[in-house]
Design an enzyme around this catalytic site. Sequence first.
Site, mmCIF file in Angstrom:
data_model
loop_
_atom_site.group_PDB
_atom_site.id
_atom_site.type_symbol
_atom_site.label_atom_id
_atom_site.label_comp_id
_atom_site.label_asym_id
_atom_site.label_seq_id
_atom_site.Cartn_x
_atom_site.Cartn_y
_atom_site.Cartn_z
ATOM 1 N N ASP A 292 2.726 -28.028 8.743
ATOM 2 C CA ASP A 292 2.864 -28.326 10.162
ATOM 3 C C ASP A 292 1.747 -29.300 10.541
ATOM 4 O O ASP A 292 0.845 -29.575 9.753
ATOM 5 C CB ASP A 292 2.842 -27.060 11.008
ATOM 6 C CG ASP A 292 1.530 -26.297 10.919
ATOM 7 O OD1 ASP A 292 0.592 -26.800 10.277
ATOM 8 O OD2 ASP A 292 1.438 -25.196 11.480
ATOM 9 N N SER A 293 1.806 -29.829 11.748
ATOM 10 C CA SER A 293 0.934 -30.952 12.113
ATOM 11 C C SER A 293 -0.350 -30.533 12.810
ATOM 12 O O SER A 293 -1.237 -31.348 13.016
ATOM 13 C CB SER A 293 1.697 -31.894 13.041
ATOM 14 O OG SER A 293 2.028 -31.210 14.240
ATOM 15 N N GLY B 152 0.086 -29.146 15.860
ATOM 16 C CA GLY B 152 0.518 -29.111 17.253
ATOM 17 C C GLY B 152 0.568 -27.712 17.840
ATOM 18 O O GLY B 152 0.210 -27.506 19.008
ATOM 19 N N PHE B 153 1.009 -26.727 17.049
ATOM 20 C CA PHE B 153 1.122 -25.360 17.579
ATOM 21 C C PHE B 153 -0.232 -24.831 18.018
ATOM 22 O O PHE B 153 -0.325 -24.038 18.957
ATOM 23 C CB PHE B 153 1.740 -24.441 16.520
ATOM 24 C CG PHE B 153 1.816 -23.004 16.967
ATOM 25 C CD1 PHE B 153 2.713 -22.610 17.941
ATOM 26 C CD2 PHE B 153 0.976 -22.043 16.428
ATOM 27 C CE1 PHE B 153 2.779 -21.291 18.375
ATOM 28 C CE2 PHE B 153 1.032 -20.723 16.840
ATOM 29 C CZ PHE B 153 1.939 -20.348 17.811
ATOM 30 N N ASP C 18 2.936 -33.022 17.727
ATOM 31 C CA ASP C 18 3.642 -32.920 18.997
ATOM 32 C C ASP C 18 2.730 -32.296 20.041
ATOM 33 O O ASP C 18 1.764 -31.611 19.717
ATOM 34 C CB ASP C 18 4.936 -32.120 18.858
ATOM 35 C CG ASP C 18 4.738 -30.761 18.186
ATOM 36 O OD1 ASP C 18 3.708 -30.574 17.501
ATOM 37 O OD2 ASP C 18 5.603 -29.885 18.323
ATOM 38 N N GLN D 222 11.202 -31.323 21.522
ATOM 39 C CA GLN D 222 10.569 -30.520 22.561
ATOM 40 C C GLN D 222 11.370 -30.618 23.856
ATOM 41 O O GLN D 222 12.462 -31.177 23.876
ATOM 42 C CB GLN D 222 9.118 -30.965 22.751
ATOM 43 C CG GLN D 222 8.196 -30.668 21.567
ATOM 44 C CD GLN D 222 7.901 -29.175 21.409
ATOM 45 O OE1 GLN D 222 8.294 -28.345 22.246
ATOM 46 N NE2 GLN D 222 7.232 -28.817 20.320
ATOM 47 N N ASP E 126 10.607 -20.621 9.450
ATOM 48 C CA ASP E 126 9.361 -20.069 8.930
ATOM 49 C C ASP E 126 8.788 -19.093 9.938
ATOM 50 O O ASP E 126 9.092 -19.164 11.138
ATOM 51 C CB ASP E 126 8.335 -21.182 8.693
ATOM 52 C CG ASP E 126 7.668 -21.601 10.001
ATOM 53 O OD1 ASP E 126 6.514 -21.224 10.238
ATOM 54 O OD2 ASP E 126 8.323 -22.299 10.818
ATOM 55 N N CYS F 259 17.096 -2.983 -4.053
ATOM 56 C CA CYS F 259 16.249 -4.163 -3.925
ATOM 57 C C CYS F 259 15.631 -4.524 -5.276
ATOM 58 O O CYS F 259 15.060 -3.668 -5.955
ATOM 59 C CB CYS F 259 15.140 -3.912 -2.906
ATOM 60 S SG CYS F 259 13.974 -5.285 -2.760
ATOM 61 N N CYS G 262 13.012 -6.404 -5.815
ATOM 62 C CA CYS G 262 11.601 -6.794 -5.733
ATOM 63 C C CYS G 262 10.763 -5.940 -6.673
ATOM 64 O O CYS G 262 11.158 -4.837 -7.055
ATOM 65 C CB CYS G 262 11.083 -6.688 -4.292
ATOM 66 S SG CYS G 262 10.591 -5.013 -3.792
ATOM 67 N N CYS H 241 10.148 -2.187 -5.366
ATOM 68 C CA CYS H 241 11.272 -1.247 -5.429
ATOM 69 C C CYS H 241 11.741 -1.021 -6.866
ATOM 70 O O CYS H 241 12.022 0.117 -7.265
ATOM 71 C CB CYS H 241 12.428 -1.761 -4.573
ATOM 72 S SG CYS H 241 12.071 -1.789 -2.808
ATOM 73 N N HIS I 106 7.922 -7.001 -1.200
ATOM 74 C CA HIS I 106 9.249 -6.530 -0.791
ATOM 75 C C HIS I 106 9.772 -7.332 0.397
ATOM 76 O O HIS I 106 10.943 -7.752 0.412
ATOM 77 C CB HIS I 106 9.198 -5.048 -0.412
ATOM 78 C CG HIS I 106 10.452 -4.592 0.271
ATOM 79 N ND1 HIS I 106 11.597 -4.268 -0.411
ATOM 80 C CD2 HIS I 106 10.761 -4.509 1.603
ATOM 81 C CE1 HIS I 106 12.557 -3.975 0.455
ATOM 82 N NE2 HIS I 106 12.069 -4.109 1.683
#
Length: 415
Positions: A91-92, A94-95, A145, A191, A270, A308, A310, A313, A339
């Site tokens: 990510d840039s 921005g968040f 952004d 946005q 994500d 499962c 994983c 499990c 898991h």
Amino acid sequence: MQFDVLAKCHTTRARVSKMRLAHGVTMLPTFMPVATQAAIKGLTPQQVEALGVNLILNNTYHLNLRPGIQVLKEAGGAHKFQGWSHNLLTDSGGFQLVSLSKFTKITEEGALFASPFTGEPTMLTPEESISIQHAIGADIIMQLDDVVSSLTVGPRVEEAMWRTIRWLDRCIEFHQQSGRDSVQNLFAIVQGGLDAGLRDKCLEEMIARKDRVAGYAIGGLSGGEEKDIFWRVIRQCAEKLPEDRPRYSMGIGFAEDLLVCVALGVDMADCVFPTRTARFGVALTSTGPLNLRLSKHATDMRPIEEDCPCPTCSSGISRATLHHNATLETATAHAITQHNLVFQARIMGGARDAIINGTFPDYLKAFFAKYFGDAGYPEWCVNALRSVGVDLLEGRPDVKVISGDGAKWEYSDAA
């Protein structure tokens, strides 16, 4: 990037695609685990790879502060620094304009940060954000952004939307002049807050730049807005974004959110949710999250989920064992993390298989019936899926429909 759509759902807007990047092929739709500091907490890169994950996310803002760009350059980029040989998205920063807003001042030039570690001021411009991501070496990089909280209203939302467009132009120009655009793929971020008119304006501007970006993200959501508004923004954006570019919904991690977004046409998502919640002793399952800290699990010798694959499990580690050490021993957090990542991968893998086989609507109905059971379906999910031709209530006239976000959690032993 080579992006090919392989199959489409005959009812919804869901699709299966192949995305070839410099470090391999990733099949879409997919969920990307978040390795903020160049590590998924508690797991080695080899463990993550063994779970079948081949696309993860690093955080530009944090890696710029620590270990710093010079260290990453000396290491040969973030892939080598963290021992990860597969695809990587950054990510840039921005968040962080929202999450660390008390440290931030926004100007047209960029975002002036005070480091949360040292207090040292740092200016993050669109050009600097791309430069940092070049040093990181991610396969997919995001424009900088101007992010505002999804609950913000008034002129600041439109100001941020137009600035995001102007910053995209600066990111594109710097990226192309660097000569890195053949190996690193720049995504634009749509946005406009919760305002449909502003979203349309932003979409129009960014689609006009289609030939200069490799894909698109839908930003500015998952910040506390009502889910009935959230899905409508996702649908609006996914319907208008180009067919021949990947679509990435940022910050989405709940199972129901993922499947609704896939049905609306999203390819990538994500969130820190599956890994963070694991550290609090919560395991994700096909019948809803299990709060393994609750005493009801103290004598339960079953694995988290019987079928499962994983490591947790399949090795037979019981709920009782995990309850005994939940939030006390790091090994338990690691076990639940493995898991939860496999759970997310199985949701998306199941969606891909169903889309290819022409059974995605049935997959959605079966998943929601098992996941929510007698607790009732979230009304927003029912409305969202009806908008693309899937009626979760078909053949189930007695199922309850719950207003609000309808998230399912185990809060007590009586749950």
